[in-house]
Each structure stands twice: as structure tokens, then as C-alpha cells.
Design an enzyme around this catalytic site. Structure first.
Site, short mmCIF file in Angstrom:
data_model
loop_
_atom_site.label_atom_id
_atom_site.label_comp_id
_atom_site.label_asym_id
_atom_site.label_seq_id
_atom_site.Cartn_x
_atom_site.Cartn_y
_atom_site.Cartn_z
N SER A 184 -100.98 -36.46 51.17
CA SER A 184 -101.84 -35.26 51.09
C SER A 184 -102.72 -35.22 52.33
CB SER A 184 -102.72 -35.39 49.84
OG SER A 184 -103.77 -34.45 49.87
N TYR B 109 -108.52 -40.59 44.10
CA TYR B 109 -107.33 -39.82 44.53
C TYR B 109 -107.19 -39.86 46.05
CZ TYR B 109 -104.09 -36.08 45.50
OH TYR B 109 -103.01 -35.36 45.98
N1 NAP Z 1 -100.70 -29.26 44.57
C1 NAP Z 1 -101.52 -29.69 45.52
O1 NAP Z 1 -102.53 -29.05 45.84
C2 NAP Z 1 -101.19 -30.98 46.26
C3 NAP Z 1 -101.76 -31.18 47.53
C4 NAP Z 1 -101.48 -32.34 48.21
C5 NAP Z 1 -100.64 -33.30 47.65
N2 NAP Z 1 -100.09 -33.08 46.42
C6 NAP Z 1 -99.21 -34.13 45.87
O2 NAP Z 1 -97.96 -33.56 45.58
C7 NAP Z 1 -97.33 -34.34 44.56
C8 NAP Z 1 -96.74 -33.41 43.52
O3 NAP Z 1 -97.79 -32.70 42.90
P1 NAP Z 1 -97.68 -31.19 42.41
O4 NAP Z 1 -98.66 -30.39 43.16
O5 NAP Z 1 -96.27 -30.75 42.41
O6 NAP Z 1 -98.24 -31.36 40.93
P2 NAP Z 1 -97.58 -31.11 39.49
O7 NAP Z 1 -97.01 -29.74 39.42
O8 NAP Z 1 -98.66 -31.49 38.53
O9 NAP Z 1 -96.39 -32.17 39.43
C9 NAP Z 1 -96.59 -33.54 39.20
C10 NAP Z 1 -95.26 -34.18 38.85
O10 NAP Z 1 -95.50 -35.59 38.64
C11 NAP Z 1 -94.92 -35.95 37.39
N3 NAP Z 1 -95.66 -37.03 36.75
C12 NAP Z 1 -96.98 -37.01 36.39
N4 NAP Z 1 -97.28 -38.15 35.74
C13 NAP Z 1 -96.13 -38.88 35.69
C14 NAP Z 1 -95.80 -40.14 35.12
N5 NAP Z 1 -96.72 -40.87 34.47
N6 NAP Z 1 -94.53 -40.60 35.22
C15 NAP Z 1 -93.59 -39.85 35.86
N7 NAP Z 1 -93.84 -38.65 36.42
C16 NAP Z 1 -95.10 -38.17 36.32
C17 NAP Z 1 -94.99 -34.69 36.53
O11 NAP Z 1 -93.98 -34.71 35.52
P3 NAP Z 1 -94.23 -35.05 33.98
O12 NAP Z 1 -95.56 -34.48 33.60
O13 NAP Z 1 -93.06 -34.39 33.34
O14 NAP Z 1 -94.17 -36.53 33.89
C18 NAP Z 1 -94.65 -33.62 37.57
O15 NAP Z 1 -93.26 -33.50 37.71
C19 NAP Z 1 -98.38 -35.30 44.03
O16 NAP Z 1 -98.18 -36.59 44.57
C20 NAP Z 1 -99.69 -34.71 44.55
O17 NAP Z 1 -100.68 -35.69 44.73
C21 NAP Z 1 -100.33 -31.94 45.73
#
Ligand code: NAP
Length: 262
Positions: free
Chosen positions: A139, A152
Site C-alpha cells: 500500500s 496496518y
Molecule cells: N482498498 C484500498 O483502499 C487498499 C489500498 C491499499 C492497499 N490495499 C490492500 O489491498 C489488498 C486487498 O484489499 P481490498 O481493497 O481488495 O479489500 P477487500 O475487498 O476487503 O478484500 C480483502 C480480501 O481478503 C480476504 N481475506 C480477509 N481476511 C481473510 C482471512 N482471514 N483469510 C483469507 N482471506 C482473507 C477477503 O476474503 P474473505 O472475507 O472471503 O476471507 C477478501 O477477498 C489488501 O492487502 C489491502 O491491504 C487496499
């Protein structure tokens, strides 16, 4: 021969969109997350649309045994992982001293431990074959401390530092390790992290924020080019670059203001 990509956190957001991009590019897929139903829906959609093989692996990656179990399952099924995408992760907004310890611990187990363990499990075979790619999702949070999201931001700094080091260690063996650094992106991340309590959250409209599909395509392109660090978007690139020039005290102060509560 068709290559296989394993994606963690493939049930929603950036991970789901990465699955779609890899499918369009004719990779077979191994989809990992807890939401088994969502993974099976995606399996049906992508295998029919793109004529690829899609394997569903429902695991809770905060369980310390899960990476080993997943690895053993894939070995039993004779599946080779050519591309490893460590995307699953979540955040938590609020004062550290008031935080829910279970949520903080789970975040460290998922964002750091599972990512590191999966890399340790799948990388040696890639090195033996002399080919393979890893995409670790960090991130823009990785580039500075994050008051109100202290753990985080620290987990994402770990992902960036670890991935860059592994990239340097394995480049001679034909491996590329890419760290994707998105800024705010449309997904369920913001609600999972309780970031609606942030003052800035109410003033930024969702359509000003890039979609998960845009970020996923950018990540795929960076991985394909073998880039080591890929920050999404010009504004984020300028922001992360400016953190290198700013005195630490000023940096802490400005991030604290940026992340302040309502
Ligand atoms: N969105 C943003 O603003 C942003 C910015 C920078 C970086 N990121 C990074 O991008 C990545 C993806 O995030 P996103 O934005 O796509 O969020 P998201 O829509 O909340 O997706 C998170 C994913 O992680 C999975 N997950 C959560 N807990 C888990 C567990 N205990 N075991 C296995 N899988 C798990 C969830 O699936 P289940 O709930 O089905 O397990 C879901 O598929 C993350 O690493 C986040 O830190 C996001």
C-alpha cells in the site's frame, strides 16, 4: 503450457479483479479466501468465460496452520504455482490503545505471517525451475508511519521491505517479486477498517477513488514487466516520493492530520 496463478483474497475487491485479469490472460487459477460460496461463483464464471481451470481453496489465513495445509493440498493435487499473488489483507482505523486485540492480531497474522509463509513455501520450487513471479500487495501506507492506523501501516511497510529484499535475493534465479502499492481504492477495505470514522472519508466521493479493476490491471502489468515496486497513480507516486524528502517529524504530523478522526 498454461501457467497457474494462486491468488489470496480472491473473493472480493482487488483480489477478485486480479483473478479476472489473469483469467483474461489465460492463466489457470487457484482462488483462496474464507468465503467459499463467492469463490465457487467466481470459479463458475471464469472457467466458463475463459475455458481455464479454476480451483477453489477455502482457508482462513489467520490460522497459522493454513499456509502449510494449502501447500500440502496443492501438492496432493499435483498443482504447480507459477505466479503467487499475496493480496489478502485488512486494516483497522482508530486509537491503538482502544483497539480490539483479536482484530490487530489477525491483521498481523494475515498481512505479515501468512504472506511470508506462503512466499517461503512456494518460492523454492520457482527457484528450482528458474522461473516464477510473486506479486505482494502492500500500500502507499508502507512509506510512512500511520497514526490512527499504526499497525496496518507497519504491516504494509513490512510487506514492502520484505518483498524488495526477496526480489534482490532471487533475481539471479529468474524470479521477479513485485510489490503493488495502491492508494485508496474502491472495495470493502474501507468499511472493514472502520475508516468511515475518518474526517477525510466523508469529504471524498467514491467516484474520485480508482476502482479495484483499474488497480488490478495496473498490478498485472507491473508483474508482467517484472517491476519491483509499483505505486498506483501519479498522485500516489508523487506522495510516496515526497515522504523521502520530508523530515520524519513533519511527515508524522502531516499524516496524523490526514488520518484524523471526525
Ligand atoms: N482498498 C484500498 O483502499 C487498499 C489500498 C491499499 C492497499 N490495499 C490492500 O489491498 C489488498 C486487498 O484489499 P481490498 O481493497 O481488495 O479489500 P477487500 O475487498 O476487503 O478484500 C480483502 C480480501 O481478503 C480476504 N481475506 C480477509 N481476511 C481473510 C482471512 N482471514 N483469510 C483469507 N482471506 C482473507 C477477503 O476474503 P474473505 O472475507 O472471503 O476471507 C477478501 O477477498 C489488501 O492487502 C489491502 O491491504 C487496499
Amino acid at each position: 503450457m498454461t501457467q497457474t496463478t494462486l491468488i489470496t483474497g480472491a473473493s472480493s475487491g482487488i483480489g477478485l479483479e486480479l483473478a479476472k485479469v489473469f483469467a483474461r490472460n489465460h492463466y489457470n487459477l487457484i482462488l483462496v479466501a474464507r468465503s467459499e460460496d463467492k469463490l465457487y461463483d467466481l470459479q463458475r464464471e471464469l472457467s466458463q468465460q475463459h475455458n481455464i481451470e479454476v480451483v477453489v481453496c477455502a482457508y482462513d489465513l489467520t490460522d497459522k496452520a493454513a499456509p502449510t495445509q494449502l501447500y500440502a493440498q496443492l501438492q496432493q493435487q499435483n498443482l504447480t504455482v507459477d505466479v503467487l499473488v499475496n493480496n489478502a489483507g485488512y486494516g483497522d482505523y482508530g486509537d491503538f490503545i482502544c483497539s480490539d486485540w483479536e482484530k490487530i492480531q489477525g491483521m498481523i497474522l494475515l498481512n505479515i505471517l501468512a504472506l511470508t509463509h506462503l512466499t517461503r513455501l512456494f518460492l523454492p520450487a520457482m527457484c528450482d525451475r528458474g522461473s516464477g513471479k510473486v506479486l505482494n500487495v502492500s500500500s502507499t501506507a508502507a512509506f510512512q508511519p500511520g497514526p490512527m492506523m499504526a499497525v496496518y501501516f507497519a504491516t504494509k511497510a513490512y510487506v514492502l521491505s520484505f518483498s524488495e529484499a526477496i526480489a534482490a535475493e532471487t533475481e539471479a534465479q529468474g524470479i521477479t517479486v513485485t510489490t503493488l502499492c495502491p492508494g485508496p481504492t474502491q472495495s470493502s477495505f474501507i468499511s472493514t477498517a472502520n475508516m468511515d470514522k475518518m474526517a477525510l472519508a466523508s469529504s471524498v466521493s467514491a467516484d474520485k477513488i480508482p476502482t479495484a479493476a483499474e488497480v488490478a490491471q495496473f498490478g498485472y502489468d507491473a508483474l508482467s514487466k517484472g517491476k519491483v515496486v509499483a505505486v498506483y497513480g501519479l498522485a500516489n507516486q508523487l506522495l510516496t516520493f515526497s515522504t523521502r524528502l520530508m523530515p520524519r517529524g513533519l511527515l508524522r504530523k502531516s499524516v496524523k492530520q490526514f488520518l484524523a478522526a471526525e
